[in-house]
Design a protein around this motif. Structure first.
Motif, PDB file in Angstrom:
ATOM      1  N   ARG A 104     -18.040  -8.830   4.351  1.00  0.00           N
ATOM      2  CA  ARG A 104     -17.553  -9.986   3.597  1.00  0.00           C
ATOM      3  C   ARG A 104     -16.039  -9.930   3.385  1.00  0.00           C
ATOM      4  O   ARG A 104     -15.532 -10.233   2.312  1.00  0.00           O
ATOM      5  N   GLU A 105     -15.349  -9.543   4.421  1.00  0.00           N
ATOM      6  CA  GLU A 105     -13.886  -9.580   4.478  1.00  0.00           C
ATOM      7  C   GLU A 105     -13.227  -8.967   3.236  1.00  0.00           C
ATOM      8  O   GLU A 105     -12.605  -9.649   2.430  1.00  0.00           O
ATOM      9  N   PRO A 106     -13.368  -7.636   3.092  1.00  0.00           N
ATOM     10  CA  PRO A 106     -12.748  -6.970   1.931  1.00  0.00           C
ATOM     11  C   PRO A 106     -11.239  -7.148   1.929  1.00  0.00           C
ATOM     12  O   PRO A 106     -10.614  -7.328   2.976  1.00  0.00           O
ATOM     13  N   GLU A 107     -10.636  -7.101   0.749  1.00  0.00           N
ATOM     14  CA  GLU A 107      -9.194  -7.315   0.623  1.00  0.00           C
ATOM     15  C   GLU A 107      -8.403  -6.281   1.404  1.00  0.00           C
ATOM     16  O   GLU A 107      -7.362  -6.580   1.980  1.00  0.00           O
ATOM     17  N   THR A 108      -8.897  -5.036   1.425  1.00  0.00           N
ATOM     18  CA  THR A 108      -8.231  -3.992   2.197  1.00  0.00           C
ATOM     19  C   THR A 108      -9.164  -3.501   3.290  1.00  0.00           C
ATOM     20  O   THR A 108     -10.234  -2.960   3.013  1.00  0.00           O
ATOM     21  N   HIS A 132      -8.404   5.923 -12.148  1.00  0.00           N
ATOM     22  CA  HIS A 132      -6.959   6.154 -12.096  1.00  0.00           C
ATOM     23  C   HIS A 132      -6.231   5.036 -11.347  1.00  0.00           C
ATOM     24  O   HIS A 132      -5.090   5.224 -10.918  1.00  0.00           O
ATOM     25  N   ASN A 133      -6.901   3.891 -11.191  1.00  0.00           N
ATOM     26  CA  ASN A 133      -6.315   2.710 -10.545  1.00  0.00           C
ATOM     27  C   ASN A 133      -5.877   2.995  -9.101  1.00  0.00           C
ATOM     28  O   ASN A 133      -4.851   2.486  -8.646  1.00  0.00           O
ATOM     29  N   ILE A 134      -6.650   3.818  -8.415  1.00  0.00           N
ATOM     30  CA  ILE A 134      -6.376   4.139  -7.015  1.00  0.00           C
ATOM     31  C   ILE A 134      -7.395   3.420  -6.140  1.00  0.00           C
ATOM     32  O   ILE A 134      -8.602   3.513  -6.383  1.00  0.00           O
ATOM     33  N   ASP A 135      -6.916   2.705  -5.141  1.00  0.00           N
ATOM     34  CA  ASP A 135      -7.800   2.038  -4.189  1.00  0.00           C
ATOM     35  C   ASP A 135      -8.356   3.081  -3.222  1.00  0.00           C
ATOM     36  O   ASP A 135      -7.615   3.653  -2.418  1.00  0.00           O
ATOM     37  N   PHE A 136      -9.651   3.331  -3.300  1.00  0.00           N
ATOM     38  CA  PHE A 136     -10.322   4.302  -2.436  1.00  0.00           C
ATOM     39  C   PHE A 136     -10.749   3.583  -1.161  1.00  0.00           C
ATOM     40  O   PHE A 136     -11.600   2.696  -1.188  1.00  0.00           O
ATOM     41  N   ILE A 185       0.854  -1.185   0.000  1.00  0.00           N
ATOM     42  CA  ILE A 185       0.000   0.000   0.000  1.00  0.00           C
ATOM     43  C   ILE A 185       0.892   1.237   0.000  1.00  0.00           C
ATOM     44  O   ILE A 185       1.706   1.427   0.906  1.00  0.00           O
ATOM     45  N   GLY A 186       0.753   2.078  -0.975  1.00  0.00           N
ATOM     46  CA  GLY A 186       1.504   3.322  -1.037  1.00  0.00           C
ATOM     47  C   GLY A 186       0.610   4.448  -1.497  1.00  0.00           C
ATOM     48  O   GLY A 186      -0.027   4.350  -2.549  1.00  0.00           O
ATOM     49  N   GLY A 187       0.535   5.511  -0.700  1.00  0.00           N
ATOM     50  CA  GLY A 187      -0.342   6.593  -1.121  1.00  0.00           C
ATOM     51  C   GLY A 187      -0.531   7.658  -0.070  1.00  0.00           C
ATOM     52  O   GLY A 187       0.367   7.963   0.709  1.00  0.00           O
ATOM     53  N   VAL A 188      -1.746   8.205  -0.027  1.00  0.00           N
ATOM     54  CA  VAL A 188      -2.045   9.400   0.770  1.00  0.00           C
ATOM     55  C   VAL A 188      -3.262   9.145   1.639  1.00  0.00           C
ATOM     56  O   VAL A 188      -4.240   8.542   1.195  1.00  0.00           O
ATOM     57  N   VAL A 189      -3.186   9.610   2.889  1.00  0.00           N
ATOM     58  CA  VAL A 189      -4.358   9.633   3.748  1.00  0.00           C
ATOM     59  C   VAL A 189      -4.729  11.097   3.983  1.00  0.00           C
ATOM     60  O   VAL A 189      -3.891  11.907   4.372  1.00  0.00           O
ATOM     61  N   GLU A 190      -5.956  11.420   3.698  1.00  0.00           N
ATOM     62  CA  GLU A 190      -6.474  12.743   4.052  1.00  0.00           C
ATOM     63  C   GLU A 190      -7.029  12.618   5.456  1.00  0.00           C
ATOM     64  O   GLU A 190      -8.219  12.398   5.663  1.00  0.00           O
ATOM     65  N   GLY A 191      -6.132  12.757   6.438  1.00  0.00           N
ATOM     66  CA  GLY A 191      -6.500  12.449   7.810  1.00  0.00           C
ATOM     67  C   GLY A 191      -6.238  13.558   8.799  1.00  0.00           C
ATOM     68  O   GLY A 191      -6.177  13.310  10.002  1.00  0.00           O
ATOM     69  N   PHE A 192      -6.083  14.778   8.311  1.00  0.00           N
ATOM     70  CA  PHE A 192      -5.730  15.896   9.185  1.00  0.00           C
ATOM     71  C   PHE A 192      -6.970  16.589   9.742  1.00  0.00           C
ATOM     72  O   PHE A 192      -8.096  16.368   9.286  1.00  0.00           O
ATOM     73  N   TYR A 193      -6.757  17.445  10.744  1.00  0.00           N
ATOM     74  CA  TYR A 193      -7.815  18.294  11.299  1.00  0.00           C
ATOM     75  C   TYR A 193      -7.858  19.601  10.501  1.00  0.00           C
ATOM     76  O   TYR A 193      -6.828  20.123  10.094  1.00  0.00           O
ATOM     77  N   GLY A 194      -9.052  20.140  10.312  1.00  0.00           N
ATOM     78  CA  GLY A 194      -9.182  21.385   9.569  1.00  0.00           C
ATOM     79  C   GLY A 194     -10.011  21.209   8.312  1.00  0.00           C
ATOM     80  O   GLY A 194     -10.713  20.209   8.124  1.00  0.00           O
ATOM     81  N   ARG A 195      -9.939  22.221   7.419  1.00  0.00           N
ATOM     82  CA  ARG A 195     -10.751  22.219   6.208  1.00  0.00           C
ATOM     83  C   ARG A 195     -10.367  21.036   5.307  1.00  0.00           C
ATOM     84  O   ARG A 195      -9.212  20.912   4.886  1.00  0.00           O
ATOM     85  N   TRP A 219       2.657   8.817 -10.544  1.00  0.00           N
ATOM     86  CA  TRP A 219       3.857   8.528  -9.740  1.00  0.00           C
ATOM     87  C   TRP A 219       3.859   7.107  -9.186  1.00  0.00           C
ATOM     88  O   TRP A 219       4.653   6.769  -8.307  1.00  0.00           O
ATOM     89  N   ASP A 220       2.946   6.261  -9.673  1.00  0.00           N
ATOM     90  CA  ASP A 220       2.895   4.832  -9.309  1.00  0.00           C
ATOM     91  C   ASP A 220       2.510   4.594  -7.849  1.00  0.00           C
ATOM     92  O   ASP A 220       2.910   3.586  -7.256  1.00  0.00           O
ATOM     93  N   LEU A 221       1.737   5.492  -7.262  1.00  0.00           N
ATOM     94  CA  LEU A 221       1.119   5.229  -5.966  1.00  0.00           C
ATOM     95  C   LEU A 221      -0.255   4.613  -6.214  1.00  0.00           C
ATOM     96  O   LEU A 221      -0.812   4.745  -7.308  1.00  0.00           O
ATOM     97  N   ASN A 222      -0.826   3.956  -5.199  1.00  0.00           N
ATOM     98  CA  ASN A 222      -2.026   3.158  -5.490  1.00  0.00           C
ATOM     99  C   ASN A 222      -3.183   3.326  -4.516  1.00  0.00           C
ATOM    100  O   ASN A 222      -4.199   2.661  -4.665  1.00  0.00           O
ATOM    101  N   THR A 223      -3.056   4.197  -3.509  1.00  0.00           N
ATOM    102  CA  THR A 223      -4.067   4.212  -2.446  1.00  0.00           C
ATOM    103  C   THR A 223      -4.404   5.624  -1.995  1.00  0.00           C
ATOM    104  O   THR A 223      -3.530   6.493  -1.925  1.00  0.00           O
ATOM    105  N   TYR A 224      -5.680   5.831  -1.677  1.00  0.00           N
ATOM    106  CA  TYR A 224      -6.152   7.057  -1.032  1.00  0.00           C
ATOM    107  C   TYR A 224      -7.073   6.655   0.108  1.00  0.00           C
ATOM    108  O   TYR A 224      -8.043   5.915  -0.086  1.00  0.00           O
ATOM    109  N   LEU A 225      -6.762   7.108   1.317  1.00  0.00           N
ATOM    110  CA  LEU A 225      -7.579   6.833   2.498  1.00  0.00           C
ATOM    111  C   LEU A 225      -8.374   8.081   2.852  1.00  0.00           C
ATOM    112  O   LEU A 225      -7.807   9.118   3.196  1.00  0.00           O
ATOM    113  N   TYR A 226      -9.688   7.982   2.745  1.00  0.00           N
ATOM    114  CA  TYR A 226     -10.588   9.100   3.020  1.00  0.00           C
ATOM    115  C   TYR A 226     -10.875   9.154   4.521  1.00  0.00           C
ATOM    116  O   TYR A 226     -11.614   8.321   5.049  1.00  0.00           O
TER     117      TYR A 226
END
Length: 693
Positions: free
Chosen positions: A168-172, A90-94, A22-32, A49-56
């Motif tokens: 149902r036990e998602p892969e991620t 864009h082949n990003i795991d949401f 898993i390589g990517g970005v988490v939008e996990g901050f406080y604020g807007r 840039w060949d990253l694959n994940t975004y954590l909302y």
């Protein structure tokens, strides 16, 4: 093969499939939170840039955390569906994350049903990956949950496993523990009952988020990851706060991803960066993380060849930074799309910015020439990164400027009377002035860059640093007699821009805490404390301190400890083994000891045959009121008592600590000598720590 690698293989075999890193970005901050447009742009960058994940996981999105039970409206659903679809394109795991920990009752079936209903709705939007977050919440359970679960960890794991199976036990599927870094673990990672419960009972298909040694970790070592992996029985996903800035509105970080060796990559499930709140300045943070992720020691394809001068042969933070800044310069010089799209046909009003074309103004003879903006350069962006580098270090130029200012300030008087030093001082003053001018030029060029979206995210920070540099520049000139003393610096009534901090700064300067990472150390300004021997008249004061601390921490004394009886005076301390701490308000702390704790054990119905008494025959206990913020008086009292106990022939000392007494537990945990020990008969909420003498 390491312990960590073994646990990873077991986990993968259990699921019957290998998992991608898993390589990517988490939008996990406080604020807007970021806008939908910005998130879609992020997906494009990640794919490039060949990253694959975004954590909302935006903390201040109402329905992610505060109102997690509420379903999304039809309008909100349309936006989320579009976002999930854009990620897939864009082949990003949401990964959709939800944070119910603020107020959920784990034992209430209706609460669990509400959580499932919310996640079912998001699954119907097309989302396939999920996360449950229990970070930044109070660790106390409500009475109903205390009856249903043996611990906070059991409650969290039970509901996480149930939700995971319901989906149902998602892969991620990611789980964020409340103790999500080593600093939060009691007493440490390897001895943490919370983490051990997570490792033993969390289903193997669920991955665990971890920030490293601290919330914002300076460095993350291979050894630290192997340690936590062995407890969790799986490789963690790093939630990396190295570029996060939501804790300080005056800071932003544009240095490279660093101080994480690439040897970590095969020992991790993944890395997600939780970067600056401002979207566009995160170009460097995400770009350099992508370079790091591709710099695996197994010889994977890399974006840039790394030199031998770096400690890590697979990744150079400096070269990764220059690669990112080179690409970022192109983005700076591109026309800002929102501005470019201002067209007259969409509105009856004239746009604010219009193309004057052939009617543009041309100055006549003797008139001022038109202003011509200098183009932004790669050196400007390198300087920008140096000035706003990383939480634990400045860039090279920033460090040089601070060192030079400190030298010029401390040598100004000597240079005024010693002609030999005058020339050196003036030469270094000119060099400092040149560096200040470079910052001003950078500010001007950034202010004129075509891409206004990036500028607007940066403007407050670059304006602030330009102002600070101006003040330092004027100060150095006044020291050398090259300019008038600055009224902003020297005046009794300066303008607001002549000082920093506001009310927050006022509070900070009045408190005794000091930054241990300041480039130049200054003696701390602390209160004066007196350490003296205990006398009979102190008994009431010590009882009061003990009672106050028990009440503050809501400690129940149904099962009193030896140390409790020592503090209340029911058991007297051994001779010369009692100290009292005083400040100008009176007694504010104490440290007491028993040479022979075994003799007192019978008074609390403790088994005196416990072998721990053989290695640790003596007991020490103490409390310090919260108004004593300096830990050094308590350290001095302990050191003095240990010396006395040792001189009397004891070979070891132990202390009894309740988990709720976080301050003293943290104090002993950070001590180099005290370590957790096994001692029979202690209540579940008590831990023993000991040290040999």
């Amino acid at each position: 093969m390491s312990v960590m690698a073994t646990s990873t293989n077991v986990s993968e075999k259990t699921q019957g499939r290998a998992k991608r890193f898993i390589g990517g970005v988490v939008e996990g901050f406080y604020g807007r939170p970021w806008t939908m447009e910005q998130r879609t742009e992020l997906f494009k960058r990640e794919q490039k840039w060949d990253l694959n994940t975004y954590l909302y996981a935006p903390k201040d999105d109402y329905k992610h955390r505060m109102y997690w039970r509420d379903l999304y409206s039809s309008e909100e659903a349309v936006q989320l569906i579009a976002l999930i679809t854009a990620a897939r394109q864009h082949n990003i795991d949401f990964i959709y994350a939800i944070s119910p920990g603020l107020d959920i009752t784990f034992s209430n079936p209706k609460e669990v049903a509400a959580l499932k209903r919310k996640l079912d709705q998001v699954r119907d939007f097309g989302c396939c990956s999920f996360s449950l977050l229990f970070d930044d919440i109070e660790a106390d359970m409500c009475p109903a949950d205390k009856q249903a679960f043996s611990s906070f960890a059991h409650a969290q794991v039970a509901i996480t496993n149930e939700v995971y199976q319901h989906l149902r036990e998602p892969e991620t599927f990611l789980f964020c523990p409340t103790d999500y870094c080593a600093a939060f673990c009691t007493p440490n990672v390897s001895q943490s009952s919370y983490l051990r419960t997570v490792g033993d009972e969390l289903l193997p298909g669920i991955d665990v988020l971890w920030t490293g040694p601290k919330v914002v970790s300076h460095k993350i070592s291979v050894e630290s990851i192997e340690e936590v992996s062995s407890i969790l029985k799986r490789a963690p996903v790093i939630w990396d706060n190295i570029h996060a800035n939501d804790y300080d509105p005056q800071r932003i970080f544009m240095g490279p991803y660093k101080d994480r060796p690439t040897e970590l990559i095969p020992k991790l499930r993944g890395v997600l960066t939780n970067p600056n709140c401002e979207f566009y300045p995160n170009f460097v943070a995400i770009h350099t993380l992508a370079t790091w992720c591709k710099a695996s020691p197994d010889g994977a394809t890399r974006d840039v060849e790394m030199g031998d001068e770096e400690q890590d042969p697979c990744y150079s933070p400096h070269k990764a930074l220059m690669l990112a800044l080179t690409d970022w310069l192109e983005e700076f010089m591109s026309t800002d799309q929102p501005t470019a799209c201002l067209k007259k046909e969409s509105s009856e009003e004239e746009p604010m910015q219009t193309d004057l074309g052939e009617h543009s103004y041309v100055p006549g003879p003797g008139e001022n020439p038109l202003y011509t903006a200098e183009p932004l350069t790669l050196d400007d962006l390198k300087l920008l990164s140096d000035l706003f580098y990383l939480p634990y270090e400045y860039g090279s130029t920033a460090k040089t400027m601070l060192h030079e200012l400190n030298w010029l300030k401390s040598h100004s008087q000597a240079a005024a009377v010693d002609t030999d030093q005058t020339a050196e001082w003036r030469s270094r003053a000119r060099q400092f002035d040149d560096m200040c001018e470079a910052v001003v030029r950078m500010f001007n060029r950034l202010s004129n860059a075509p891409n206004r979206r990036i500028l607007y995210d940066l403007y407050n920070y670059i304006c602030d640093i330009k102002s600070g540099v101006h003040l330092a520049q004027a100060y150095v000139k006044s020291l050398g007699g090259l300019g008038k003393p600055s009224a902003q610096l020297m005046g009794a009534d300066p303008e607001p821009w002549g000082f920093r901090g506001g009310l927050s700064g006022e509070f900070q300067r009045m408190l005794p805490g000091h930054g241990n990472r300041d480039l130049f150390k200054h003696p701390p300004k602390t209160a004066v404390y007196c350490i003296r021997p205990y006398c009979a008249e102190d008994k009431m004061d010590l009882q009061r301190i003990f009672t106050n601390m028990q009440q503050e921490r809501r400690i129940m004394t149904d099962a009193p400890l030896i140390s409790d009886l020592l503090s209340t005076g029911e058991i007297p301390p051994s001779p010369q083994c009692a100290l009292v701490l005083e400040d100008d308000m009176g007694p504010c702390g104490y440290m007491l000891a028993l040479m022979d704790a075994k003799a007192a054990a019978a008074s609390v119905q403790k088994d005196t045959r416990d072998r721990a008494f053989e290695d640790f025959p003596s007991l020490i206990t103490g409390q310090v009121l919260p108004r004593v913020t300096d830990p050094s008086p308590a350290k001095r009292m302990i050191a003095q008592l240990l010396s006395t106990i040792k001189s009397c022939g004891s070979k070891g000392v132990f202390c009894e600590l309740r988990h709720s007494d976080r301050r003293m537990l943290d104090f002993y945990t950070k001590s180099n000598s005290f370590q957790p020990i096994k001692m029979d008969g202690l209540p579940p909420d008590v831990i023993a720590m000991g040290t040999g003498l």
